[in-house]
Design a protein around this motif. Sequence first.
Motif, mmCIF file in Angstrom:
data_model
loop_
_atom_site.group_PDB
_atom_site.id
_atom_site.type_symbol
_atom_site.label_atom_id
_atom_site.label_comp_id
_atom_site.label_asym_id
_atom_site.label_seq_id
_atom_site.Cartn_x
_atom_site.Cartn_y
_atom_site.Cartn_z
ATOM 1 N N ALA A 25 0.830 -1.208 0.000
ATOM 2 C CA ALA A 25 0.000 0.000 0.000
ATOM 3 C C ALA A 25 0.866 1.260 0.000
ATOM 4 C CB ALA A 25 -0.922 -0.005 1.218
ATOM 5 N N ILE A 26 2.002 1.201 0.691
ATOM 6 C CA ILE A 26 2.935 2.331 0.660
ATOM 7 C C ILE A 26 3.472 2.530 -0.751
ATOM 8 C CG2 ILE A 26 5.165 3.185 1.491
ATOM 9 C CD1 ILE A 26 4.631 1.720 4.109
ATOM 10 N N VAL A 27 3.839 1.423 -1.400
ATOM 11 C CA VAL A 27 4.360 1.489 -2.767
ATOM 12 C C VAL A 27 3.336 2.137 -3.698
ATOM 13 C CG1 VAL A 27 5.050 0.100 -4.767
ATOM 14 C CG2 VAL A 27 5.933 -0.460 -2.496
ATOM 15 N N THR A 28 2.092 1.682 -3.616
ATOM 16 C CA THR A 28 1.051 2.232 -4.492
ATOM 17 C C THR A 28 0.738 3.680 -4.148
ATOM 18 O OG1 THR A 28 0.060 0.041 -4.742
ATOM 19 C CG2 THR A 28 -1.321 1.926 -5.281
ATOM 20 N N SER A 29 0.653 3.987 -2.859
ATOM 21 C CA SER A 29 0.256 5.332 -2.431
ATOM 22 C C SER A 29 1.310 6.379 -2.758
ATOM 23 C CB SER A 29 -0.026 5.338 -0.927
ATOM 24 O OG SER A 29 -1.074 4.447 -0.611
ATOM 25 N N THR A 30 2.572 5.972 -2.841
ATOM 26 C CA THR A 30 3.651 6.900 -3.172
ATOM 27 C C THR A 30 4.085 6.792 -4.632
ATOM 28 O OG1 THR A 30 5.292 5.277 -2.400
ATOM 29 C CG2 THR A 30 4.538 6.922 -0.805
ATOM 30 N N ASP A 31 3.359 5.957 -5.404
ATOM 31 C CA ASP A 31 3.652 5.767 -6.821
ATOM 32 C C ASP A 31 5.090 5.284 -7.015
ATOM 33 O OD1 ASP A 31 2.870 5.661 -9.446
ATOM 34 O OD2 ASP A 31 3.391 7.742 -9.887
ATOM 35 N N SER A 32 5.472 4.289 -6.205
ATOM 36 C CA SER A 32 6.851 3.779 -6.226
ATOM 37 C C SER A 32 6.988 2.458 -6.969
ATOM 38 C CB SER A 32 7.351 3.588 -4.781
ATOM 39 O OG SER A 32 7.284 4.791 -4.064
ATOM 40 N N GLY A 33 5.925 2.011 -7.614
ATOM 41 C CA GLY A 33 5.951 0.705 -8.254
ATOM 42 C C GLY A 33 6.996 0.560 -9.337
ATOM 43 N N MET A 34 7.392 1.682 -9.942
ATOM 44 C CA MET A 34 8.407 1.637 -10.999
ATOM 45 C C MET A 34 9.685 2.341 -10.553
ATOM 46 S SD MET A 34 7.275 -0.218 -13.392
ATOM 47 C CE MET A 34 8.578 0.133 -14.562
ATOM 48 N N ALA A 35 9.978 2.272 -9.249
ATOM 49 C CA ALA A 35 11.232 2.852 -8.758
ATOM 50 C C ALA A 35 12.431 2.168 -9.392
ATOM 51 C CB ALA A 35 11.295 2.728 -7.235
ATOM 52 N N PHE A 36 12.250 0.891 -9.758
ATOM 53 C CA PHE A 36 13.260 0.145 -10.509
ATOM 54 C C PHE A 36 12.613 -0.347 -11.800
ATOM 55 C CE2 PHE A 36 14.149 -0.547 -5.979
ATOM 56 C CZ PHE A 36 15.422 0.015 -5.889
ATOM 57 N N GLY A 114 4.016 -9.679 -9.671
ATOM 58 C CA GLY A 114 4.798 -8.522 -9.265
ATOM 59 C C GLY A 114 5.932 -8.242 -10.235
ATOM 60 N N GLY A 115 6.577 -9.303 -10.727
ATOM 61 C CA GLY A 115 7.649 -9.123 -11.694
ATOM 62 C C GLY A 115 7.159 -8.573 -13.023
ATOM 63 N N PHE A 116 6.059 -9.118 -13.525
ATOM 64 C CA PHE A 116 5.521 -8.645 -14.797
ATOM 65 C C PHE A 116 4.961 -7.236 -14.691
ATOM 66 C CE2 PHE A 116 5.573 -13.110 -16.212
ATOM 67 C CZ PHE A 116 6.064 -12.922 -17.486
ATOM 68 N N ARG A 117 4.507 -6.858 -13.496
ATOM 69 C CA ARG A 117 4.051 -5.472 -13.316
ATOM 70 C C ARG A 117 5.200 -4.498 -13.627
ATOM 71 N NH1 ARG A 117 3.809 -0.811 -12.992
ATOM 72 N NH2 ARG A 117 2.868 0.570 -11.445
ATOM 73 N N VAL A 118 6.424 -4.864 -13.210
ATOM 74 C CA VAL A 118 7.588 -4.018 -13.457
ATOM 75 C C VAL A 118 8.060 -4.143 -14.905
ATOM 76 C CG1 VAL A 118 10.003 -3.620 -12.848
ATOM 77 C CG2 VAL A 118 8.323 -4.089 -11.054
ATOM 78 N N LEU A 119 8.207 -5.360 -15.379
ATOM 79 C CA LEU A 119 8.756 -5.573 -16.723
ATOM 80 C C LEU A 119 7.866 -4.990 -17.806
ATOM 81 C CD1 LEU A 119 10.047 -9.242 -16.329
ATOM 82 C CD2 LEU A 119 11.371 -7.120 -16.210
ATOM 83 N N LEU A 120 6.551 -5.043 -17.593
ATOM 84 C CA LEU A 120 5.609 -4.523 -18.588
ATOM 85 C C LEU A 120 5.168 -3.099 -18.288
ATOM 86 C CD1 LEU A 120 3.312 -7.672 -19.017
ATOM 87 C CD2 LEU A 120 5.255 -6.978 -20.431
ATOM 88 N N PHE A 127 -3.039 -4.283 -10.888
ATOM 89 C CA PHE A 127 -4.361 -4.573 -10.328
ATOM 90 C C PHE A 127 -4.513 -6.064 -10.044
ATOM 91 C CE2 PHE A 127 -8.709 -6.034 -11.354
ATOM 92 C CZ PHE A 127 -9.360 -5.520 -10.232
ATOM 93 N N LEU A 128 -4.059 -6.908 -10.965
ATOM 94 C CA LEU A 128 -4.122 -8.353 -10.730
ATOM 95 C C LEU A 128 -3.290 -8.742 -9.511
ATOM 96 C CD1 LEU A 128 -3.857 -9.770 -14.360
ATOM 97 C CD2 LEU A 128 -5.896 -9.628 -12.917
ATOM 98 N N VAL A 186 -9.810 1.260 -7.802
ATOM 99 C CA VAL A 186 -9.751 2.719 -7.667
ATOM 100 C C VAL A 186 -8.301 3.193 -7.733
ATOM 101 C CG1 VAL A 186 -10.135 4.661 -6.094
ATOM 102 C CG2 VAL A 186 -11.918 2.921 -6.401
ATOM 103 N N ARG A 187 -7.412 2.525 -6.999
ATOM 104 C CA ARG A 187 -6.017 2.959 -6.924
ATOM 105 C C ARG A 187 -5.240 2.644 -8.196
ATOM 106 N NH1 ARG A 187 -6.652 0.251 -2.210
ATOM 107 N NH2 ARG A 187 -5.222 -1.408 -2.859
ATOM 108 N N GLN A 188 -5.499 1.488 -8.800
ATOM 109 C CA GLN A 188 -4.674 1.042 -9.916
ATOM 110 C C GLN A 188 -5.254 1.356 -11.292
ATOM 111 O OE1 GLN A 188 -1.746 0.074 -9.420
ATOM 112 N NE2 GLN A 188 -1.605 -0.892 -7.421
ATOM 113 N N LEU A 189 -6.587 1.335 -11.398
ATOM 114 C CA LEU A 189 -7.213 1.475 -12.713
ATOM 115 C C LEU A 189 -7.984 2.779 -12.872
ATOM 116 C CD1 LEU A 189 -8.613 -2.161 -13.157
ATOM 117 C CD2 LEU A 189 -6.396 -1.246 -13.889
#
Length: 293
Positions: A25-36, A114-120, A127-128, A186-189
């Motif tokens: 939730a911290i990752v999503t709320s701070t938009d950190s999902g693509m930090a790497f 989680g890996g494909f969320r970053v790679l793609l 969301f999945l 709501v958060r992702q889509l």
Amino acid sequence: MPPRWLHRLAGLTALATLGLISVGAIVTSTDSGMAFKDWPTSAGRNLFGYPWFHDILVGAWKQVAEHGHRLGGVAVGILTMALAFSLWARDPRRPMKLLGLAAAALVLLQGILGGFRVLLDARAVAFLHAFTAPAFFALTVAIWVMTSPGWLAAAPVRDPGAGVLRTHCAAGAVLAYVQIVLGAAVRQLGLPVRYHLGMAAVVVAFLCWTSLALLKARAEVPALRRSATAVAGLVLAQSLFGFTAWYSLRAVPHPRADLGAVSHTVVHVATGALLLGAAVSQALKARRWLEDA
């Protein structure tokens, strides 16, 4: 009878999963999902060789959050594999062995998503990933409940309304899960928040009514009384935290950079997972302790 430590291992796995959901939730709320941009490495470094503590010292918080989430995922994966193996080796009940295998498969799926969320770099995959996380947590809670000494020593009581109560408790758990999925949408889509708010009213009313009905019918059964009280209390807490999170997001110009807004959202997400876990526990205990008259 399975050993007592198996129940403790299941509880530790569920607790670690709750922590991982909170970090997510911290990752999503701070938009950190693509930090790497890479995975399973972080900035080209091995997962355990990445200088995570250096990021903490210099305040690179997006990298701290995302890499912490990855480390937490590894920890939960190890615990889940240990739990699955232990259930297969030490629990004589075939359904528990299958639940252990299901948990192992689901945690592997979570890691892959989680890996494909970053790679793609895909919000749909994110969301999945958020869709399956509460399902996995609910599964760990179910294993924790079903390996407890109280579950194994349960003495069911006969009740003429047992079938209805069991059905309502199961429906409450499903509604709690659907509400979490709507929050993830709501958060992702970008799903309009009104759908999440409207469903919240339904979930609050239904879970409160179900818990009160369970208390009225069988308050003398300690396991059912504790579950119903926990669900009712968490519903009230989640309603408060949900309003606080909604208000913060509307009142703050840049909520993803505001510590208060992020904290309110994270608490709301964590409490939602706890409520799902309590609803699942209530549904399982209603099925275990209530028999048709």
